[in-house]
Motif scaffolding. Structure first.
Motif, PDB file in Angstrom:
ATOM      1  N   ALA A 102       0.832  -1.207   0.000  1.00  0.00           N
ATOM      2  CA  ALA A 102       0.000   0.000   0.000  1.00  0.00           C
ATOM      3  C   ALA A 102       0.861   1.250   0.000  1.00  0.00           C
ATOM      4  O   ALA A 102       0.612   2.200  -0.755  1.00  0.00           O
ATOM      5  N   ALA A 103       1.894   1.263   0.838  1.00  0.00           N
ATOM      6  CA  ALA A 103       2.774   2.434   0.913  1.00  0.00           C
ATOM      7  C   ALA A 103       3.532   2.641  -0.392  1.00  0.00           C
ATOM      8  O   ALA A 103       3.769   3.786  -0.804  1.00  0.00           O
ATOM      9  N   GLU A 104       3.906   1.553  -1.054  1.00  0.00           N
ATOM     10  CA  GLU A 104       4.634   1.671  -2.324  1.00  0.00           C
ATOM     11  C   GLU A 104       3.756   2.310  -3.395  1.00  0.00           C
ATOM     12  O   GLU A 104       4.198   3.176  -4.157  1.00  0.00           O
ATOM     13  N   VAL A 105       2.489   1.899  -3.455  1.00  0.00           N
ATOM     14  CA  VAL A 105       1.559   2.502  -4.411  1.00  0.00           C
ATOM     15  C   VAL A 105       1.362   3.980  -4.093  1.00  0.00           C
ATOM     16  O   VAL A 105       1.329   4.834  -4.994  1.00  0.00           O
ATOM     17  N   LEU A 106       1.251   4.305  -2.814  1.00  0.00           N
ATOM     18  CA  LEU A 106       1.027   5.693  -2.417  1.00  0.00           C
ATOM     19  C   LEU A 106       2.267   6.552  -2.633  1.00  0.00           C
ATOM     20  O   LEU A 106       2.154   7.766  -2.838  1.00  0.00           O
ATOM     21  N   ARG A 107       3.436   5.946  -2.583  1.00  0.00           N
ATOM     22  CA  ARG A 107       4.656   6.699  -2.909  1.00  0.00           C
ATOM     23  C   ARG A 107       4.585   7.203  -4.346  1.00  0.00           C
ATOM     24  O   ARG A 107       4.963   8.350  -4.632  1.00  0.00           O
ATOM     25  N   ILE A 108       4.077   6.378  -5.221  1.00  0.00           N
ATOM     26  CA  ILE A 108       3.896   6.795  -6.613  1.00  0.00           C
ATOM     27  C   ILE A 108       2.841   7.897  -6.694  1.00  0.00           C
ATOM     28  O   ILE A 108       2.985   8.867  -7.452  1.00  0.00           O
ATOM     29  N   ALA A 109       1.781   7.764  -5.885  1.00  0.00           N
ATOM     30  CA  ALA A 109       0.701   8.750  -5.900  1.00  0.00           C
ATOM     31  C   ALA A 109       1.194  10.131  -5.498  1.00  0.00           C
ATOM     32  O   ALA A 109       0.868  11.127  -6.153  1.00  0.00           O
ATOM     33  N   VAL A 110       1.980  10.221  -4.425  1.00  0.00           N
ATOM     34  CA  VAL A 110       2.427  11.544  -3.960  1.00  0.00           C
ATOM     35  C   VAL A 110       3.532  12.102  -4.847  1.00  0.00           C
ATOM     36  O   VAL A 110       3.717  13.321  -4.935  1.00  0.00           O
ATOM     37  N   ASN A 111       4.270  11.225  -5.521  1.00  0.00           N
ATOM     38  CA  ASN A 111       5.238  11.719  -6.503  1.00  0.00           C
ATOM     39  C   ASN A 111       4.526  12.327  -7.698  1.00  0.00           C
ATOM     40  O   ASN A 111       4.971  13.325  -8.275  1.00  0.00           O
ATOM     41  N   GLU A 112       3.406  11.718  -8.069  1.00  0.00           N
ATOM     42  CA  GLU A 112       2.621  12.222  -9.197  1.00  0.00           C
ATOM     43  C   GLU A 112       1.865  13.488  -8.822  1.00  0.00           C
ATOM     44  O   GLU A 112       1.737  14.413  -9.622  1.00  0.00           O
ATOM     45  N   ASP A 113       1.340  13.527  -7.585  1.00  0.00           N
ATOM     46  CA  ASP A 113       0.564  14.686  -7.119  1.00  0.00           C
ATOM     47  C   ASP A 113       0.934  14.984  -5.663  1.00  0.00           C
ATOM     48  O   ASP A 113       0.274  14.514  -4.736  1.00  0.00           O
ATOM     49  N   PRO A 114       1.985  15.774  -5.435  1.00  0.00           N
ATOM     50  CA  PRO A 114       2.419  16.081  -4.062  1.00  0.00           C
ATOM     51  C   PRO A 114       1.387  16.862  -3.243  1.00  0.00           C
ATOM     52  O   PRO A 114       1.527  16.949  -2.026  1.00  0.00           O
ATOM     53  N   ALA A 115       0.372  17.408  -3.896  1.00  0.00           N
ATOM     54  CA  ALA A 115      -0.643  18.188  -3.196  1.00  0.00           C
ATOM     55  C   ALA A 115      -1.853  17.354  -2.782  1.00  0.00           C
ATOM     56  O   ALA A 115      -2.848  17.893  -2.317  1.00  0.00           O
ATOM     57  N   SER A 116      -1.761  16.031  -2.919  1.00  0.00           N
ATOM     58  CA  SER A 116      -2.885  15.166  -2.568  1.00  0.00           C
ATOM     59  C   SER A 116      -2.837  14.836  -1.084  1.00  0.00           C
ATOM     60  O   SER A 116      -2.115  13.937  -0.643  1.00  0.00           O
ATOM     61  N   SER A 117      -3.620  15.557  -0.290  1.00  0.00           N
ATOM     62  CA  SER A 117      -3.678  15.304   1.147  1.00  0.00           C
ATOM     63  C   SER A 117      -4.192  13.901   1.437  1.00  0.00           C
ATOM     64  O   SER A 117      -3.735  13.239   2.377  1.00  0.00           O
ATOM     65  N   GLU A 118      -5.122  13.454   0.623  1.00  0.00           N
ATOM     66  CA  GLU A 118      -5.706  12.129   0.813  1.00  0.00           C
ATOM     67  C   GLU A 118      -4.654  11.039   0.668  1.00  0.00           C
ATOM     68  O   GLU A 118      -4.606  10.083   1.455  1.00  0.00           O
ATOM     69  N   ALA A 119      -3.792  11.175  -0.340  1.00  0.00           N
ATOM     70  CA  ALA A 119      -2.742  10.175  -0.555  1.00  0.00           C
ATOM     71  C   ALA A 119      -1.710  10.207   0.569  1.00  0.00           C
ATOM     72  O   ALA A 119      -1.244   9.162   1.036  1.00  0.00           O
ATOM     73  N   TRP A 120      -1.353  11.417   1.029  1.00  0.00           N
ATOM     74  CA  TRP A 120      -0.400  11.532   2.135  1.00  0.00           C
ATOM     75  C   TRP A 120      -0.963  10.889   3.394  1.00  0.00           C
ATOM     76  O   TRP A 120      -0.239  10.201   4.138  1.00  0.00           O
ATOM     77  N   LEU A 121      -2.259  11.100   3.669  1.00  0.00           N
ATOM     78  CA  LEU A 121      -2.882  10.524   4.857  1.00  0.00           C
ATOM     79  C   LEU A 121      -2.925   9.003   4.763  1.00  0.00           C
ATOM     80  O   LEU A 121      -2.612   8.303   5.732  1.00  0.00           O
ATOM     81  N   ALA A 122      -3.328   8.489   3.607  1.00  0.00           N
ATOM     82  CA  ALA A 122      -3.365   7.037   3.431  1.00  0.00           C
ATOM     83  C   ALA A 122      -1.970   6.443   3.595  1.00  0.00           C
ATOM     84  O   ALA A 122      -1.810   5.362   4.178  1.00  0.00           O
ATOM     85  N   MET A 123      -0.952   7.144   3.087  1.00  0.00           N
ATOM     86  CA  MET A 123       0.421   6.667   3.245  1.00  0.00           C
ATOM     87  C   MET A 123       0.827   6.656   4.714  1.00  0.00           C
ATOM     88  O   MET A 123       1.441   5.690   5.192  1.00  0.00           O
TER      89      MET A 123
END
Length: 225
Positions: A102-123
């Motif tokens: 899960a964290a690995e997928v979210l690492r890609i998410a925040v790299n793609e969109d660093p402004a995604s609070s939702e992705a940072w929280l899930a990570m």
């Protein structure tokens, strides 16, 4: 015949992830590994030729993991389920306790969109889960980024407070929750549960103060998401 259906279903899921959700190369290994593990588990433990024999269900660790994912969806000012494909994919891993994937997928998410609070929280939640409830420096950083990117979102301070409480840092947890409750909309569904959590925390803090005066060991609260 059953084996062909299992393999076919796995290939279909993989195709959907690759061509519909368009998972990039960096996340393909984690997804493929999860599917292979599922097939391997069925091959080694499945017995499709035997008659069904239902047994009484037992509570397992993934139930707590799923509860955390569900709680994150409730502590929000938006009634719309997440549309972030990375968060959806990571939640599938997190519900089964696969926090590293899960964290690995979210690492890609925040790299793609660093402004995604939702992705940072899930990570952040995934990193805490991966560390068996410990608030690691990486998780703390992710919580703070979630707060910075969306200061009005209730989820980041709530779950950071929860992580603090689980570590016994009750004063820090109380400050976060008290501030969050003070600014909570009257119509927020999470307002009532947060108020109850804060009451439990206040009771524990008061008990600890009394025990400190009496020289007794401190009491830890049963904090629930």
């Amino acid at each position: 015949m059953t084996w062909l259906l299992v393999v076919g279903l796995a290939l279909f899921v993989m195709a959907m992830l690759l061509f519909v959700l368009k998972i990039p190369r960096g996340a393909r290994e984690a997804v493929a590994s999860a599917l292979l593990l599922g097939i391997a588990g069925y091959v080694t433990q499945g017995s499709p030729s035997l008659a069904g024999a239902p047994t009484q269900g037992r509570e397992q660790a993934p139930a707590d993991a799923a509860a955390m994912v569900e709680a994150r969806g409730k502590v929000t000012n938006s009634g719309i389920p997440t549309l972030n494909r990375w968060v959806v994919t990571s939640d599938a891993f997190a519900r089964n306790g696969n926090y590293a994937d899960a964290a690995e997928v979210l690492r890609i998410a925040v790299n793609e969109d660093p402004a995604s609070s939702e992705a940072w929280l899930a990570m952040a939640n995934a990193l805490v889960g991966h560390a068996d409830g410990l608030l690691t420096p990486g998780a703390l950083y992710a919580y703070r980024r979630a707060i910075e990117t969306d200061p009005d979102a209730p989820g980041p301070p709530f779950f950071l407070g929860l992580a603090y409480a689980q570590e016994g840092r009750f004063v820090e947890a109380r400050k976060l929750w008290a501030d969050l409750l003070l600014n909570a909309p009257d119509s927020a569904q999470w307002r009532g549960p947060l108020f109850e959590q804060l009451q439990r925390l206040d009771a524990v803090i008061a008990t600890q103060k009394r025990q400190a005066l009496q020289g007794k060991a401190p009491v830890r609260p049963a904090v629930v998401p």
